[in-house]
Write a protein that holds these residues in place. Structure first.
Motif, PDB file in Angstrom:
ATOM      1  N   ARG A 121       0.827  -1.213   0.000  1.00  0.00           N
ATOM      2  CA  ARG A 121       0.000   0.000   0.000  1.00  0.00           C
ATOM      3  C   ARG A 121       0.860   1.262   0.000  1.00  0.00           C
ATOM      4  NH1 ARG A 121      -2.773  -3.260  -1.604  1.00  0.00           N
ATOM      5  NH2 ARG A 121      -4.980  -3.695  -1.165  1.00  0.00           N
ATOM      6  N   GLY A 122       2.138   1.094  -0.324  1.00  0.00           N
ATOM      7  CA  GLY A 122       2.957   2.227  -0.719  1.00  0.00           C
ATOM      8  C   GLY A 122       3.726   2.976   0.331  1.00  0.00           C
ATOM      9  N   GLY A 123       3.838   2.442   1.545  1.00  0.00           N
ATOM     10  CA  GLY A 123       4.537   3.177   2.594  1.00  0.00           C
ATOM     11  C   GLY A 123       5.998   3.440   2.279  1.00  0.00           C
ATOM     12  N   HIS A 124       6.724   2.412   1.833  1.00  0.00           N
ATOM     13  CA  HIS A 124       8.128   2.607   1.476  1.00  0.00           C
ATOM     14  C   HIS A 124       8.259   3.450   0.216  1.00  0.00           C
ATOM     15  CE1 HIS A 124       8.500  -1.245   3.884  1.00  0.00           C
ATOM     16  NE2 HIS A 124       9.236  -0.378   4.538  1.00  0.00           N
ATOM     17  N   SER A 125       7.401   3.206  -0.771  1.00  0.00           N
ATOM     18  CA  SER A 125       7.449   3.968  -2.021  1.00  0.00           C
ATOM     19  C   SER A 125       7.209   5.453  -1.767  1.00  0.00           C
ATOM     20  CB  SER A 125       6.392   3.449  -3.008  1.00  0.00           C
ATOM     21  OG  SER A 125       6.778   2.211  -3.556  1.00  0.00           O
ATOM     22  N   GLU A 126       6.206   5.742  -0.964  1.00  0.00           N
ATOM     23  CA  GLU A 126       5.886   7.139  -0.672  1.00  0.00           C
ATOM     24  C   GLU A 126       7.064   7.844   0.000  1.00  0.00           C
ATOM     25  OE1 GLU A 126       2.134   9.688   1.168  1.00  0.00           O
ATOM     26  OE2 GLU A 126       2.133   7.494   1.226  1.00  0.00           O
ATOM     27  N   ALA A 127       7.707   7.151   0.929  1.00  0.00           N
ATOM     28  CA  ALA A 127       8.849   7.745   1.628  1.00  0.00           C
ATOM     29  C   ALA A 127      10.013   7.991   0.678  1.00  0.00           C
ATOM     30  CB  ALA A 127       9.283   6.830   2.775  1.00  0.00           C
ATOM     31  N   ILE A 128      10.225   7.084  -0.273  1.00  0.00           N
ATOM     32  CA  ILE A 128      11.300   7.263  -1.259  1.00  0.00           C
ATOM     33  C   ILE A 128      10.995   8.436  -2.180  1.00  0.00           C
ATOM     34  CG2 ILE A 128      12.446   6.211  -3.255  1.00  0.00           C
ATOM     35  CD1 ILE A 128      12.002   3.471  -1.827  1.00  0.00           C
ATOM     36  N   VAL A 129       9.767   8.482  -2.695  1.00  0.00           N
ATOM     37  CA  VAL A 129       9.386   9.545  -3.643  1.00  0.00           C
ATOM     38  C   VAL A 129       9.529  10.925  -3.022  1.00  0.00           C
ATOM     39  CG1 VAL A 129       7.406  10.554  -4.866  1.00  0.00           C
ATOM     40  CG2 VAL A 129       7.910   8.131  -5.105  1.00  0.00           C
ATOM     41  N   GLU A 130       9.249  11.036  -1.734  1.00  0.00           N
ATOM     42  CA  GLU A 130       9.368  12.329  -1.059  1.00  0.00           C
ATOM     43  C   GLU A 130      10.791  12.882  -1.113  1.00  0.00           C
ATOM     44  OE1 GLU A 130       7.882  11.780   2.869  1.00  0.00           O
ATOM     45  OE2 GLU A 130       5.772  11.814   2.248  1.00  0.00           O
ATOM     46  N   LYS A 131      11.764  12.010  -1.317  1.00  0.00           N
ATOM     47  CA  LYS A 131      13.162  12.440  -1.356  1.00  0.00           C
ATOM     48  C   LYS A 131      13.688  12.640  -2.784  1.00  0.00           C
ATOM     49  CE  LYS A 131      14.712  10.671   3.096  1.00  0.00           C
ATOM     50  NZ  LYS A 131      15.177  12.001   3.560  1.00  0.00           N
ATOM     51  N   LEU A 132      12.857  12.352  -3.790  1.00  0.00           N
ATOM     52  CA  LEU A 132      13.304  12.462  -5.173  1.00  0.00           C
ATOM     53  C   LEU A 132      12.957  13.817  -5.776  1.00  0.00           C
ATOM     54  CD1 LEU A 132      12.232   8.969  -6.608  1.00  0.00           C
ATOM     55  CD2 LEU A 132      14.452   9.638  -5.659  1.00  0.00           C
ATOM     56  N   ILE A 133      13.851  14.315  -6.627  1.00  0.00           N
ATOM     57  CA  ILE A 133      13.554  15.509  -7.411  1.00  0.00           C
ATOM     58  C   ILE A 133      12.975  15.078  -8.756  1.00  0.00           C
ATOM     59  CG2 ILE A 133      15.257  16.954  -6.238  1.00  0.00           C
ATOM     60  CD1 ILE A 133      17.178  16.476  -8.548  1.00  0.00           C
ATOM     61  N   ALA A 134      12.781  16.035  -9.662  1.00  0.00           N
ATOM     62  CA  ALA A 134      12.044  15.764 -10.899  1.00  0.00           C
ATOM     63  C   ALA A 134      12.666  14.665 -11.751  1.00  0.00           C
ATOM     64  CB  ALA A 134      11.913  17.051 -11.711  1.00  0.00           C
ATOM     65  N   ASN A 135      13.992  14.543 -11.750  1.00  0.00           N
ATOM     66  CA  ASN A 135      14.617  13.514 -12.592  1.00  0.00           C
ATOM     67  C   ASN A 135      14.936  12.229 -11.825  1.00  0.00           C
ATOM     68  OD1 ASN A 135      16.670  14.664 -11.103  1.00  0.00           O
ATOM     69  ND2 ASN A 135      18.193  14.504 -12.734  1.00  0.00           N
ATOM     70  N   GLY A 136      14.471  12.122 -10.589  1.00  0.00           N
ATOM     71  CA  GLY A 136      14.564  10.860  -9.863  1.00  0.00           C
ATOM     72  C   GLY A 136      13.503   9.897 -10.371  1.00  0.00           C
ATOM     73  N   ARG A 137      13.714   8.598 -10.118  1.00  0.00           N
ATOM     74  CA  ARG A 137      12.767   7.602 -10.620  1.00  0.00           C
ATOM     75  C   ARG A 137      12.482   6.534  -9.578  1.00  0.00           C
ATOM     76  NH1 ARG A 137      15.081   6.421 -16.678  1.00  0.00           N
ATOM     77  NH2 ARG A 137      17.059   6.360 -15.537  1.00  0.00           N
ATOM     78  N   LEU A 138      11.228   6.078  -9.585  1.00  0.00           N
ATOM     79  CA  LEU A 138      10.825   4.967  -8.723  1.00  0.00           C
ATOM     80  C   LEU A 138       9.988   3.993  -9.547  1.00  0.00           C
ATOM     81  CD1 LEU A 138      10.547   3.563  -5.943  1.00  0.00           C
ATOM     82  CD2 LEU A 138       8.444   4.881  -5.622  1.00  0.00           C
ATOM     83  N   ILE A 139      10.379   2.723  -9.509  1.00  0.00           N
ATOM     84  CA  ILE A 139       9.620   1.656 -10.147  1.00  0.00           C
ATOM     85  C   ILE A 139       8.960   0.845  -9.033  1.00  0.00           C
ATOM     86  CG2 ILE A 139       9.749  -0.398 -11.608  1.00  0.00           C
ATOM     87  CD1 ILE A 139      12.378   0.815 -12.753  1.00  0.00           C
ATOM     88  N   CYS A 140       7.654   0.605  -9.162  1.00  0.00           N
ATOM     89  CA  CYS A 140       6.908  -0.153  -8.157  1.00  0.00           C
ATOM     90  C   CYS A 140       6.399  -1.451  -8.776  1.00  0.00           C
ATOM     91  CB  CYS A 140       5.703   0.648  -7.658  1.00  0.00           C
ATOM     92  SG  CYS A 140       6.100   2.274  -7.009  1.00  0.00           S
ATOM     93  N   LEU A 141       6.627  -2.563  -8.082  1.00  0.00           N
ATOM     94  CA  LEU A 141       6.119  -3.860  -8.514  1.00  0.00           C
ATOM     95  C   LEU A 141       5.182  -4.432  -7.448  1.00  0.00           C
ATOM     96  CD1 LEU A 141       9.364  -5.756  -9.695  1.00  0.00           C
ATOM     97  CD2 LEU A 141       8.099  -3.970 -10.897  1.00  0.00           C
ATOM     98  N   ASP A 142       4.221  -5.214  -7.884  1.00  0.00           N
ATOM     99  CA  ASP A 142       3.427  -6.029  -6.972  1.00  0.00           C
ATOM    100  C   ASP A 142       2.685  -7.068  -7.797  1.00  0.00           C
ATOM    101  OD1 ASP A 142       2.544  -5.275  -3.776  1.00  0.00           O
ATOM    102  OD2 ASP A 142       1.466  -6.897  -4.790  1.00  0.00           O
ATOM    103  N   ARG A 143       2.466  -8.238  -7.203  1.00  0.00           N
ATOM    104  CA  ARG A 143       1.706  -9.303  -7.868  1.00  0.00           C
ATOM    105  C   ARG A 143       0.210  -9.113  -7.705  1.00  0.00           C
ATOM    106  NH1 ARG A 143       4.311 -14.955  -5.888  1.00  0.00           N
ATOM    107  NH2 ARG A 143       2.928 -15.762  -7.498  1.00  0.00           N
ATOM    108  N   ASP A 144      -0.175  -8.231  -6.798  1.00  0.00           N
ATOM    109  CA  ASP A 144      -1.582  -8.044  -6.428  1.00  0.00           C
ATOM    110  C   ASP A 144      -2.150  -6.863  -7.209  1.00  0.00           C
ATOM    111  OD1 ASP A 144      -4.016  -7.535  -5.175  1.00  0.00           O
ATOM    112  OD2 ASP A 144      -3.264  -8.096  -3.197  1.00  0.00           O
ATOM    113  N   SER A 145      -3.198  -7.110  -7.987  1.00  0.00           N
ATOM    114  CA  SER A 145      -3.779  -6.045  -8.811  1.00  0.00           C
ATOM    115  C   SER A 145      -4.351  -4.920  -7.956  1.00  0.00           C
ATOM    116  CB  SER A 145      -4.863  -6.616  -9.732  1.00  0.00           C
ATOM    117  OG  SER A 145      -5.877  -7.266  -8.979  1.00  0.00           O
ATOM    118  N   ALA A 146      -4.846  -5.245  -6.746  1.00  0.00           N
ATOM    119  CA  ALA A 146      -5.369  -4.192  -5.868  1.00  0.00           C
ATOM    120  C   ALA A 146      -4.241  -3.255  -5.427  1.00  0.00           C
ATOM    121  CB  ALA A 146      -6.041  -4.817  -4.646  1.00  0.00           C
ATOM    122  N   ALA A 147      -3.069  -3.804  -5.174  1.00  0.00           N
ATOM    123  CA  ALA A 147      -1.928  -2.981  -4.784  1.00  0.00           C
ATOM    124  C   ALA A 147      -1.505  -2.063  -5.922  1.00  0.00           C
ATOM    125  CB  ALA A 147      -0.754  -3.873  -4.366  1.00  0.00           C
TER     126      ALA A 147
END
Length: 316
Positions: free
Chosen positions: A35-61
């Motif tokens: 549900r994105g807790g780690h992803s959200e924390a990472i994105v908060e530290k990225l500037i415009a040219n930073g990148r985050l790829i998110c994977l999950d096997r669960d379509s709801a996620a």
């Protein structure tokens, strides 16, 4: 993790951020969006040219990821298992190297709390347990069709269940009159034949863990995911893995130890070939949640974080 799309609190978030040593313009991958807790924390530290790829096997996620990061050009989300990590990275940029990768293993709170997913022995629901909904065999298929010896193997190998024989024998006997279709049917039968001596653990805990791991091929996926992560880490990139039970943690520990050591075949030789040299450097000891975190989030109590850094100039 964040609370959007279902209650779930990610574990060890500050420790993961420290472990990844996030650079504002870096490229990162969250292999278990949840549900994105780690992803959200990472994105908060990225500037415009930073990148985050998110994977999950669960379509709801992944639906949560797409809703949360809609319009954010820094983020790409993929419905994919660990074994597709390289393909997902290539879809963002061919040959992309990553500055950090995080795995938060196991089942998420929304999956446990949704009785219809069949992961929980505390709520009544269909005996399913598939992370990729509707794909492959369900837990009910396994329980109702596997022979006694195979059930014993599954419960021992993936659940370390010491009452495996007794439970498997009872399943085979009971299913002759009526197949197991509901989670509570199975959980109550296990509680009847094999009482747990472990404090705060339901007698069905280990069997449900074993079925979930088996149905989803979790350990095979983890093995493939760790290998793919090693190959995709940039020099000095960090790998952070959170596990919740001994089977996962043992695999992670052995993988990190193996790749942070010289190949034993060449140990002690004056000239060690490049392919036999360490590819990773261990970063500190394993990390567990602080008491304050486990008090506010009891599901964090068994979490363990291990971290390693990619060494420079050695191909995986």
């Amino acid at each position: 993790m964040g609370d959007f799309g279902g209650e779930h609190t990610a574990v060890l978030v500050p420790q993961v951020l420290t472990a990844l040593n996030v650079r504002a313009s870096g490229s990162y991958l969250d292999a278990t969006f949840g549900r994105g807790g780690h992803s959200e924390a990472i994105v908060e530290k990225l500037i415009a040219n930073g990148r985050l790829i998110c994977l999950d096997r669960d379509s709801a996620a992944i639906a949560c990821a797409q809703a949360r990061f809609a319009g954010d050009a820094r983020v790409r989300a993929f419905l994919a298992p660990f074994s597709a990590l390289a393909e997902c990275a290539d879809a963002v940029e061919p040959g992309l190297k990553l500055d950090g990768i995080v795995f938060d293993l196991g089942v998420s709170s929304p999956q446990l709390d949704d009785a219809e997913r069949g992961f929980s022995f505390m709520q009544d629901g269909p005996l399913d347990m598939r992370m990729s909904a509707g794909q492959g065999v369900s837990a009910a298929d396994v329980v109702n069709s596997a022979c006694e010896a195979e059930l014993v193997r599954i419960f021992r190998e993936f659940g370390e269940e010491r009452h495996a024989v007794r439970i498997a024998r009872a399943i085979v006997a009971d299913r002759k009159s009526r197949p197991f279709e509901r989670t509570l049917e199975l959980a109550q039968m296990i509680a009847r034949v094999a009482r747990s001596r472990e404090e705060r653990k339901h007698p069905a805990t280990r069997v449900f863990q074993a079925l979930r791991i088996y149905v989803n091929g979790e350990l095979a996926e983890l093995e493939k995911g760790l290998a793919a992560a090693l190959a995709r880490l940039a020099p000095h990139g960090r790998l952070a893995v959170i596990s919740f039970h001994s089977l996962e943690d043992r695999m992670v520990k052995q993988f990190l130890r193996r790749h942070s050591s010289v190949d034993p075949v060449y140990a002690g030789l004056p000239d060690i070939p490049a392919h036999a040299r360490p590819k990773l450097k261990l970063v500190g000891k394993s990390i567990e949640p602080e008491p304050e975190e486990t008090a506010s989030n009891p599901r964090a109590r068994s979490a363990r974080l291990r971290v390693a850094e990619r060494l420079q100039g050695i191909a995986a």
